[in-house]
Design a protein around this motif. Structure first.
Motif, PDB file in Angstrom:
ATOM      1  N   ILE A 141       0.784  -1.280  -0.002  1.00  0.00           N
ATOM      2  CA  ILE A 141       0.207  -0.006  -0.081  1.00  0.00           C
ATOM      3  C   ILE A 141       0.794   1.345   0.051  1.00  0.00           C
ATOM      4  CG2 ILE A 141      -1.748   1.147   1.377  1.00  0.00           C
ATOM      5  CD1 ILE A 141      -2.313  -1.452   2.585  1.00  0.00           C
ATOM      6  N   ARG A 142       0.339   2.349  -0.843  1.00  0.00           N
ATOM      7  CA  ARG A 142       1.202   3.531  -0.917  1.00  0.00           C
ATOM      8  C   ARG A 142      -0.055   4.271  -0.583  1.00  0.00           C
ATOM      9  NH1 ARG A 142       3.138   0.198  -4.249  1.00  0.00           N
ATOM     10  NH2 ARG A 142       1.800   1.015  -6.260  1.00  0.00           N
ATOM     11  N   LEU A 143      -0.256   4.733   0.665  1.00  0.00           N
ATOM     12  CA  LEU A 143      -1.607   5.557   0.830  1.00  0.00           C
ATOM     13  C   LEU A 143      -1.436   7.044   0.173  1.00  0.00           C
ATOM     14  CD1 LEU A 143      -4.350   4.843   2.321  1.00  0.00           C
ATOM     15  CD2 LEU A 143      -3.242   5.646   4.431  1.00  0.00           C
ATOM     16  N   GLU A 144      -0.294   7.614   0.305  1.00  0.00           N
ATOM     17  CA  GLU A 144       0.133   8.770  -0.197  1.00  0.00           C
ATOM     18  C   GLU A 144      -0.139   9.196  -1.678  1.00  0.00           C
ATOM     19  OE1 GLU A 144       3.677   6.569  -0.737  1.00  0.00           O
ATOM     20  OE2 GLU A 144       2.429   6.830   1.009  1.00  0.00           O
ATOM     21  N   LYS A 145      -0.002   7.992  -2.260  1.00  0.00           N
ATOM     22  CA  LYS A 145      -0.418   7.985  -3.891  1.00  0.00           C
ATOM     23  C   LYS A 145      -1.742   7.768  -4.140  1.00  0.00           C
ATOM     24  CE  LYS A 145       4.619   7.555  -5.429  1.00  0.00           C
ATOM     25  NZ  LYS A 145       5.248   6.642  -6.439  1.00  0.00           N
ATOM     26  N   GLN A 146      -2.407   7.151  -3.268  1.00  0.00           N
ATOM     27  CA  GLN A 146      -3.608   6.267  -3.235  1.00  0.00           C
ATOM     28  C   GLN A 146      -3.761   5.203  -4.249  1.00  0.00           C
ATOM     29  OE1 GLN A 146      -5.993  10.675  -2.982  1.00  0.00           O
ATOM     30  NE2 GLN A 146      -7.287   8.909  -3.652  1.00  0.00           N
ATOM     31  N   GLU A 147      -2.906   4.262  -3.934  1.00  0.00           N
ATOM     32  CA  GLU A 147      -2.646   3.085  -4.721  1.00  0.00           C
ATOM     33  C   GLU A 147      -2.194   1.931  -3.906  1.00  0.00           C
ATOM     34  OE1 GLU A 147      -0.130   4.625  -7.855  1.00  0.00           O
ATOM     35  OE2 GLU A 147       1.712   3.846  -6.815  1.00  0.00           O
TER      36      GLU A 147
END
Length: 155
Positions: free
Chosen positions: A20-26
């Motif tokens: 998960i890369r929450l800062e990139k919304q992906e």
């Protein structure tokens, strides 16, 4: 998270914190179709970010599966069968629709309440409901990402 993902339950259950890369919304997910296994990057819809943020915050390790036993982060991968059992136990067997409102079956007057609808949809149907919603707003040239934005504007 499952509703907004458009993914299979087995895919969602396989996601670990490291995917998960929450800062990139992906997030990355392993798509298994037949004998083909392919990693894909999927977007996290704006409406789902608070849910993702909450579950990510609960992770103790980057190796944690988001939805381990009890549907909380943990070291062991959960199974789709467990989701089916939970859905039947906590939704299909406990919730009804009466007079257009969702109610607990236990709150019905057993002697007088006979007119209600049982929940018959399976957990997996949420995936199809979301994808159908996207399709209904997805005119001929609108791609999925734009469809997601439209949903955000109307929700």
């Amino acid at each position: 998270i499952f509703f907004y993902s458009g993914a299979r339950s087995t895919e969602i259950l396989s996601i670990q914190r490291k995917h998960i890369r929450l800062e990139k919304q992906e997030y990355d997910v392993l798509i298994k179709k037949g004998k083909q296994y392919v990693w894909e990057t999927k977007i996290i819809i704006q409406n789902a970010i608070p849910f993702w943020a909450e579950i990510v915050q609960m992770c103790k390790s980057k190796e944690d599966f988001l939805f381990s036993y009890g549907l909380v982060p943990g070291e062991k991968k959960n199974t789709a069968k467990q989701i089916t059992i939970r859905w039947r136990t906590h939704v299909k067997n406990k919730i009804v629709i009466k007079d257009g409102a969702i109610q607990l079956k236990s709150k019905l007057d057993k002697e007088n309440d006979f007119e209600y609808e049982s929940i018959t949809a399976d957990f997996y149907s949420m995936k199809h409901n979301f994808l159908d919603l996207l399709d209904s707003i997805n005119d001929t040239e609108i791609n999925t990402a734009i469809g997601y934005q439209i949903i955000l504007e109307y929700s």
